[in-house]
Design a protein around this motif. Structure first.
Motif, mmCIF file in Angstrom:
data_model
loop_
_atom_site.group_PDB
_atom_site.id
_atom_site.type_symbol
_atom_site.label_atom_id
_atom_site.label_comp_id
_atom_site.label_asym_id
_atom_site.label_seq_id
_atom_site.Cartn_x
_atom_site.Cartn_y
_atom_site.Cartn_z
ATOM 1 N N CYS A 54 -9.195 4.792 -1.627
ATOM 2 C CA CYS A 54 -9.717 3.861 -0.734
ATOM 3 C C CYS A 54 -10.535 4.242 0.513
ATOM 4 O O CYS A 54 -11.623 4.157 0.613
ATOM 5 C CB CYS A 54 -8.643 2.823 0.086
ATOM 6 S SG CYS A 54 -7.534 3.555 0.773
ATOM 7 N N ILE A 70 -5.778 -3.861 -1.455
ATOM 8 C CA ILE A 70 -6.598 -4.155 -0.216
ATOM 9 C C ILE A 70 -7.410 -5.605 -0.460
ATOM 10 O O ILE A 70 -7.519 -6.107 -1.397
ATOM 11 C CB ILE A 70 -7.791 -3.157 -0.388
ATOM 12 C CG1 ILE A 70 -7.175 -1.791 0.112
ATOM 13 C CG2 ILE A 70 -8.975 -3.703 0.779
ATOM 14 C CD1 ILE A 70 -8.149 -0.845 0.645
ATOM 15 N N CYS A 114 0.829 -1.270 -0.076
ATOM 16 C CA CYS A 114 0.213 -0.049 -0.090
ATOM 17 C C CYS A 114 0.978 1.097 -0.144
ATOM 18 O O CYS A 114 1.875 1.336 0.813
ATOM 19 C CB CYS A 114 -0.929 0.184 1.207
ATOM 20 S SG CYS A 114 -1.696 1.413 1.681
ATOM 21 N N ALA A 115 0.448 2.135 -0.967
ATOM 22 C CA ALA A 115 1.422 3.384 -0.947
ATOM 23 C C ALA A 115 0.983 4.434 0.128
ATOM 24 O O ALA A 115 1.551 5.595 -0.303
ATOM 25 C CB ALA A 115 1.433 3.726 -2.529
ATOM 26 N N ASN A 116 0.048 4.235 0.723
ATOM 27 C CA ASN A 116 -0.245 5.360 1.611
ATOM 28 C C ASN A 116 -0.243 6.569 0.874
ATOM 29 O O ASN A 116 -0.077 7.621 1.172
ATOM 30 C CB ASN A 116 0.649 5.554 2.937
ATOM 31 C CG ASN A 116 0.598 4.225 3.869
ATOM 32 O OD1 ASN A 116 -0.430 4.171 4.138
ATOM 33 N ND2 ASN A 116 1.810 3.397 4.007
ATOM 34 N N CYS A 117 -1.303 6.508 -0.002
ATOM 35 C CA CYS A 117 -1.478 7.895 -0.878
ATOM 36 C C CYS A 117 -1.933 9.056 -0.404
ATOM 37 O O CYS A 117 -2.681 9.147 0.749
ATOM 38 C CB CYS A 117 -2.678 7.251 -2.208
ATOM 39 S SG CYS A 117 -2.128 5.863 -2.822
ATOM 40 N N CYS A 166 -9.111 1.343 -4.818
ATOM 41 C CA CYS A 166 -7.546 1.386 -4.889
ATOM 42 C C CYS A 166 -7.238 0.929 -6.447
ATOM 43 O O CYS A 166 -7.548 -0.268 -6.824
ATOM 44 C CB CYS A 166 -7.230 0.469 -3.898
ATOM 45 S SG CYS A 166 -5.510 0.084 -3.991
HETATM 46 S S1 SF4 Z 1 -5.721 3.774 -2.801
HETATM 47 FE FE1 SF4 Z 1 -5.456 3.242 -0.592
HETATM 48 S S2 SF4 Z 1 -5.037 0.826 -0.411
HETATM 49 FE FE2 SF4 Z 1 -4.627 1.745 -2.536
HETATM 50 S S3 SF4 Z 1 -2.482 2.095 -2.255
HETATM 51 FE FE3 SF4 Z 1 -3.238 4.048 -2.047
HETATM 52 S S4 SF4 Z 1 -3.500 4.398 -0.016
HETATM 53 FE FE4 SF4 Z 1 -3.059 2.229 -0.328
#
Ligand code: SF4
Ligand code: SF4
Lengths: 349, 220
Positions: A149, A189, A141-144, A184
């Motif tokens: 999500c 997930i 997970c890239a903690n966008c 996502c």
């Molecule tokens: S959208 Fe959400 S689950 Fe997907 S990589 Fe980004 S933070 Fe992680």
């Protein structure tokens, strides 16, 4: 409606160097044994490394929608378990009955043969011999910064930590609706069917809180993974992303502003028909790299090439020093605590 | 046995000393009248997620037109049974992309007033009994607005469910004097109903519901 417009006070960031990954999956196993070895989590790989170009995990990983286009959410799907890969059994009876001559055959839960699984097309890659190529792509997970999500969940089942920007699922609030998994774009997930909750990479936050690097970072024998807060101007992520501009987001067109960045793969040039390097023709097609890492990729590769040549001539290069990481602890940012030396170590080694 | 569409239902008293009413297809329910209650899809623009609004635009949901409601007081407990047509039942969550059938009944938490369209607000919460196929126990939920549903950890509500001949029958039971929405002999409470079709991936706010409260009256 859950949207996160402002930024957290601090943002944790990681850089993965695609030129160093061995494809050994030590990171995947470190994560698996640490976090996803409980019932209901058999098919989960919060960290997974896939050969690219390839189908990825789940199958055709980047073609399931989600993320944003022009700021609007893009509808997505959550592929079924078989496309992620279930935890297979093996046909041990058949192998035993054959006196050990028949190879172990993997079996799905229903007894059928699997048609996909994690890193299914390992080492197949793309291109035609002698110009074939591949690279390993690590995903967590890239903690966008614009977490599709979190914003998709109609009941604030996910939240972002102010102190490091880590996105977490609140399993008390999650009712298993899986809009997050659809939204996502990286398909990071998973769904726990027994508990009917969504689950994902937690950036090893209990380790971070004890000053210990995430398990996938600490266990990587390739020294691929750099971690730090992005606001540390001396930290590797800041230097690689903002100063040297050699670490790029994956599929930036998805619009979620991920906080995991990749040093793109620098391949040798293509061979011409005489079997010699043709410096004008890249081995990995430019358009493929641009699709994966955005328009900054050519400049990033050029910079790496120039700095490598400098280093080869014996000249100093800060960039190459960072990427080599001669002192392993340099990769870990402020998270250099050795769990074996802590009175109360967090889970995992 | 079936009346027309009504907005008011009176629970019948069943004298049976050993009610078997958690068997929702059982013979005791056959003696109880059933009211047809009209349902309508929830409005898409009220879904508290831009993602849900975008991904469900132009995609039908909440198509179930009506549900049969039967109400009984037996011993010291209220039993509510919902019955609806489900040609393709989803009896459990079997994969990442499958959703179970579900239903719920909803009340103002104080038994008197709350906004149904918003699922309550800070001052007037709602409480619901929520059944999801494949789970033995119902959830009891409270909410103070859309997207705020939270589950009550310990509760006295039980449920029985059966799918037969193309229909779900789901019976809820709660003791009249137990904790939760006040249920008083001779009094009335507003009641809402919702049904989710798993085959159509319905979950969260994507459902068929009663757009306005019905009135449930308990026998003296
Ligand atoms: S959208 Fe959400 S689950 Fe997907 S990589 Fe980004 S933070 Fe992680
Ligand atoms: S542990 Fe390191 S080298 Fe091995 S697959 Fe993971 S990222 Fe690559």
């Amino acid at each position: 409606m859950a949207t996160v417009s402002s930024r957290p006070a601090r943002q944790l960031a990681m850089v993965f160097d695609l030129n160093k990954c061995l494809g050994c999956q030590s990171c995947s196993i470190a994560c698996k044994t640490l976090w996803t070895d409980a019932p209901g989590m058999e098919s989960m790989w919060w960290n997974i490394v896939n050969t690219m170009p390839g189908g990825g995990t789940p199958r055709d990983v980047f073609s399931h929608g989600g993320g944003y286009k022009n700021g609007e959410p893009v509808p997505g799907t959550f592929p079924p378990l078989r496309e992620f890969g279930e935890a297979w059994g093996f046909d041990q009876e058949a192998t035993f009955a054959s006196g050990g001559k028949a190879a172990f055959r993997p079996l799905e839960r229903d007894g059928s043969s699997p048609e996909w699984g994690p890193n299914w097309d390992e080492d197949m890659g793309g291109g035609q011999y002698p110009n074939s190529y591949f690279f390993y792509l690590q995903q967590i997970c890239a903690n966008c910064s614009k977490p599709a999500c979190l914003e998709a969940c109609p009941r604030t089942g996910l939240y972002r930590r102010e102190e490091d920007g880590i996105i977490l699922i609140d399993e008390e609030r999650c009712h298993g609706y899986r809009f997050c998994a659809e939204a996502c774009p990286y398909k990071r997930i998973y769904f726990n069917p027994g508990r009917a909750v969504a689950q994902k990479c937690i950036a090893c936050y209990p380790r971070l809180e004890a000053g210990v690097a995430p398990a996938c970072v600490r266990q990587c024998p390739g020294r691929v993974r750099h971690v730090d807060y992005m606001d540390n101007l001396e930290g590797h992520p800041y230097k690689l992303v903002h100063e040297w501009k050699v670490a790029l987001p994956l599929r930036p067109d998805f619009g979620t502003e991920p906080n995991v960045f990749y040093v793109p793969p620098l391949a040798p040039p293509a061979f011409n028909e005489a079997g010699e390097f043709d410096e004008t023709k890249p081995r990995i097609p430019d358009e493929y790299l641009r699709e994966m890492f955005g328009p900054g990729v050519e400049r990033a590769l050029e910079t790496i090439q120039v700095e490598r040549e400098k280093s080869a001539r014996g000249e100093p290069s800060e960039l190459i020093d960072i990427l080599i990481a001669r002192d392993w602890n340099d990769l870990l940012g402020p998270f250099t605590a050795n769990p074996a030396e802590l009175d109360r170590p967090p889970r995992g080694g | 046995m079936t009346a027309g569409t009504l907005t008011s239902v009176t629970a019948e008293r069943l004298g049976d000393a050993s009610p078997q009413l958690l068997a929702p297809g059982g013979t005791q329910w056959a003696k109880v009248s059933e009211t047809t209650v009209s349902l309508a899809p929830t409005p898409l623009d009220a879904q508290p997620s831009a993602y849900v609004q975008t991904s469900w635009a132009g995609r039908p949901y909440g198509a179930l037109a009506s549900v049969g409601l039967s109400a009984v007081v037996a011993g010291d407990a209220l039993y509510l049974r919902l019955r609806w047509a489900a040609a393709e039942p989803r009896q459990a969550i079997s994969d990442n992309d499958t959703y179970a059938d579900a239903c719920a009944v909803l009340f103002p938490l104080d038994g008197k007033t709350a906004e149904l369209a918003t699922m309550g607000d800070e001052r007037s919460p709602v409480q619901g009994w929520h059944w999801r196929a494949g789970t033995a126990l119902p959830f009891v939920i409270t909410a103070t607005g859309l997207g705020t549903v939270s589950r009550v950890p310990d509760h006295p509500v039980s449920v029985g469910a059966a799918w037969e001949n193309g229909s779900w029958s789901v019976a809820f039971k709660r003791g009249l004097s137990e904790q939760g929405v006040p249920l008083t002999a001779g009094a009335s409470v507003p009641l809402g109903i919702a049904v989710w079709s798993g085959a159509n991936s319905e979950r969260a706010g994507l459902k068929a519901h009663t757009p306005a409260w019905l009135t449930l009256t308990l026998p003296k």
